[in-house]
Design a protein around this motif. Structure first.
Motif, PDB file in Angstrom:
ATOM      1  N   PRO A  11       0.791  -1.238   0.000  1.00  0.00           N
ATOM      2  CA  PRO A  11       0.000   0.000   0.000  1.00  0.00           C
ATOM      3  C   PRO A  11       0.824   1.288   0.000  1.00  0.00           C
ATOM      4  O   PRO A  11       0.482   2.236  -0.707  1.00  0.00           O
ATOM      5  N   ALA A  12       1.902   1.344   0.742  1.00  0.00           N
ATOM      6  CA  ALA A  12       2.722   2.559   0.789  1.00  0.00           C
ATOM      7  C   ALA A  12       3.366   2.838  -0.566  1.00  0.00           C
ATOM      8  O   ALA A  12       3.407   3.981  -1.024  1.00  0.00           O
ATOM      9  N   GLN A  13       3.866   1.805  -1.219  1.00  0.00           N
ATOM     10  CA  GLN A  13       4.466   1.971  -2.537  1.00  0.00           C
ATOM     11  C   GLN A  13       3.423   2.407  -3.562  1.00  0.00           C
ATOM     12  O   GLN A  13       3.682   3.279  -4.389  1.00  0.00           O
ATOM     13  N   ALA A  14       2.237   1.809  -3.509  1.00  0.00           N
ATOM     14  CA  ALA A  14       1.177   2.158  -4.451  1.00  0.00           C
ATOM     15  C   ALA A  14       0.751   3.612  -4.269  1.00  0.00           C
ATOM     16  O   ALA A  14       0.589   4.338  -5.253  1.00  0.00           O
ATOM     17  N   LEU A  15       0.582   4.064  -3.038  1.00  0.00           N
ATOM     18  CA  LEU A  15       0.189   5.453  -2.791  1.00  0.00           C
ATOM     19  C   LEU A  15       1.244   6.428  -3.295  1.00  0.00           C
ATOM     20  O   LEU A  15       0.924   7.464  -3.869  1.00  0.00           O
ATOM     21  N   HIS A  16       2.515   6.108  -3.085  1.00  0.00           N
ATOM     22  CA  HIS A  16       3.604   6.956  -3.556  1.00  0.00           C
ATOM     23  C   HIS A  16       3.594   7.039  -5.086  1.00  0.00           C
ATOM     24  O   HIS A  16       3.721   8.121  -5.666  1.00  0.00           O
ATOM     25  N   LEU A  17       3.433   5.906  -5.744  1.00  0.00           N
ATOM     26  CA  LEU A  17       3.415   5.851  -7.203  1.00  0.00           C
ATOM     27  C   LEU A  17       2.212   6.615  -7.763  1.00  0.00           C
ATOM     28  O   LEU A  17       2.343   7.406  -8.702  1.00  0.00           O
ATOM     29  N   ILE A  18       1.032   6.422  -7.183  1.00  0.00           N
ATOM     30  CA  ILE A  18      -0.179   7.109  -7.635  1.00  0.00           C
ATOM     31  C   ILE A  18      -0.057   8.613  -7.410  1.00  0.00           C
ATOM     32  O   ILE A  18      -0.425   9.413  -8.272  1.00  0.00           O
ATOM     33  N   SER A  19       0.498   9.003  -6.274  1.00  0.00           N
ATOM     34  CA  SER A  19       0.692  10.425  -5.983  1.00  0.00           C
ATOM     35  C   SER A  19       1.614  11.072  -7.012  1.00  0.00           C
ATOM     36  O   SER A  19       1.339  12.166  -7.510  1.00  0.00           O
ATOM     37  N   LEU A  27       7.933   8.717 -13.294  1.00  0.00           N
ATOM     38  CA  LEU A  27       7.595   7.469 -12.605  1.00  0.00           C
ATOM     39  C   LEU A  27       8.690   6.429 -12.776  1.00  0.00           C
ATOM     40  O   LEU A  27       9.224   6.250 -13.863  1.00  0.00           O
ATOM     41  N   SER A  28       9.006   5.744 -11.681  1.00  0.00           N
ATOM     42  CA  SER A  28       9.872   4.574 -11.723  1.00  0.00           C
ATOM     43  C   SER A  28       9.379   3.610 -10.659  1.00  0.00           C
ATOM     44  O   SER A  28       8.783   4.014  -9.656  1.00  0.00           O
ATOM     45  N   ALA A  49     -11.896   7.621 -15.167  1.00  0.00           N
ATOM     46  CA  ALA A  49     -11.227   6.575 -15.951  1.00  0.00           C
ATOM     47  C   ALA A  49     -10.377   5.712 -15.020  1.00  0.00           C
ATOM     48  O   ALA A  49      -9.827   6.196 -14.039  1.00  0.00           O
ATOM     49  N   HIS A  50     -10.285   4.437 -15.330  1.00  0.00           N
ATOM     50  CA  HIS A  50      -9.433   3.528 -14.568  1.00  0.00           C
ATOM     51  C   HIS A  50      -8.017   3.638 -15.120  1.00  0.00           C
ATOM     52  O   HIS A  50      -7.794   3.414 -16.305  1.00  0.00           O
ATOM     53  N   VAL A  51      -7.063   3.974 -14.258  1.00  0.00           N
ATOM     54  CA  VAL A  51      -5.670   4.135 -14.661  1.00  0.00           C
ATOM     55  C   VAL A  51      -4.880   2.960 -14.097  1.00  0.00           C
ATOM     56  O   VAL A  51      -5.005   2.624 -12.918  1.00  0.00           O
ATOM     57  N   THR A  52      -4.072   2.327 -14.943  1.00  0.00           N
ATOM     58  CA  THR A  52      -3.227   1.215 -14.523  1.00  0.00           C
ATOM     59  C   THR A  52      -1.775   1.604 -14.723  1.00  0.00           C
ATOM     60  O   THR A  52      -1.392   2.064 -15.796  1.00  0.00           O
ATOM     61  N   LEU A  53      -0.980   1.424 -13.678  1.00  0.00           N
ATOM     62  CA  LEU A  53       0.457   1.670 -13.728  1.00  0.00           C
ATOM     63  C   LEU A  53       1.141   0.320 -13.574  1.00  0.00           C
ATOM     64  O   LEU A  53       0.940  -0.375 -12.583  1.00  0.00           O
ATOM     65  N   LYS A  54       1.946  -0.070 -14.578  1.00  0.00           N
ATOM     66  CA  LYS A  54       2.583  -1.387 -14.567  1.00  0.00           C
ATOM     67  C   LYS A  54       4.070  -1.258 -14.830  1.00  0.00           C
ATOM     68  O   LYS A  54       4.486  -0.577 -15.767  1.00  0.00           O
ATOM     69  N   ARG A  60       4.808  -5.649 -11.553  1.00  0.00           N
ATOM     70  CA  ARG A  60       3.891  -5.220 -10.499  1.00  0.00           C
ATOM     71  C   ARG A  60       2.955  -4.144 -11.028  1.00  0.00           C
ATOM     72  O   ARG A  60       3.328  -3.373 -11.910  1.00  0.00           O
ATOM     73  N   ILE A  61       1.737  -4.098 -10.471  1.00  0.00           N
ATOM     74  CA  ILE A  61       0.753  -3.133 -10.946  1.00  0.00           C
ATOM     75  C   ILE A  61       0.141  -2.342  -9.789  1.00  0.00           C
ATOM     76  O   ILE A  61       0.132  -2.806  -8.642  1.00  0.00           O
ATOM     77  N   ALA A  62      -0.340  -1.152 -10.124  1.00  0.00           N
ATOM     78  CA  ALA A  62      -1.125  -0.321  -9.221  1.00  0.00           C
ATOM     79  C   ALA A  62      -2.254   0.251 -10.068  1.00  0.00           C
ATOM     80  O   ALA A  62      -2.041   0.651 -11.208  1.00  0.00           O
ATOM     81  N   ARG A  63      -3.459   0.288  -9.501  1.00  0.00           N
ATOM     82  CA  ARG A  63      -4.615   0.818 -10.226  1.00  0.00           C
ATOM     83  C   ARG A  63      -5.302   1.867  -9.380  1.00  0.00           C
ATOM     84  O   ARG A  63      -5.360   1.739  -8.162  1.00  0.00           O
ATOM     85  N   TYR A  64      -5.856   2.887 -10.052  1.00  0.00           N
ATOM     86  CA  TYR A  64      -6.667   3.889  -9.365  1.00  0.00           C
ATOM     87  C   TYR A  64      -7.669   4.483 -10.333  1.00  0.00           C
ATOM     88  O   TYR A  64      -7.570   4.280 -11.531  1.00  0.00           O
TER      89      TYR A  64
END
Length: 69
Positions: A11-19, A27-28, A49-54, A60-64
């Motif tokens: 969760p912490a990594q996903a929040l950082h990436l989404i932010s 992004l890295s 819109a659904h955004v996917t970061l892969k 690994r993926i993060a979605r928001y």
């Protein structure tokens, strides 16, 4: 038999990436420093819109949802 889930960030990594994505920062991957592929590619995405970061290296993926929050 259950389908295997794709690897996700903690969760912490996903929040950082989404932010970083929402603020327009480069992004890295927080896990392996690989390149992040974004879907949809246009910035900013349409509202709701659904955004996917892969990560292209580790997968690994993060979605928001854009515009939420």
């Amino acid at each position: 038999m259950r389908k295997p889930r794709p690897a996700t960030y903690n969760p912490a990594q996903a929040l950082h990436l989404i932010s970083n994505d929402r603020s327009g920062a480069p992004l890295s991957c927080p896990s392996c420093a690989g390149r992040i592929e974004r879907s949809p590619t246009h910035t900013p995405p349409p509202p709701q819109a659904h955004v996917t970061l892969k990560c292209t290296s580790c997968g690994r993926i993060a979605r928001y949802i854009a515009g939420a929050g």
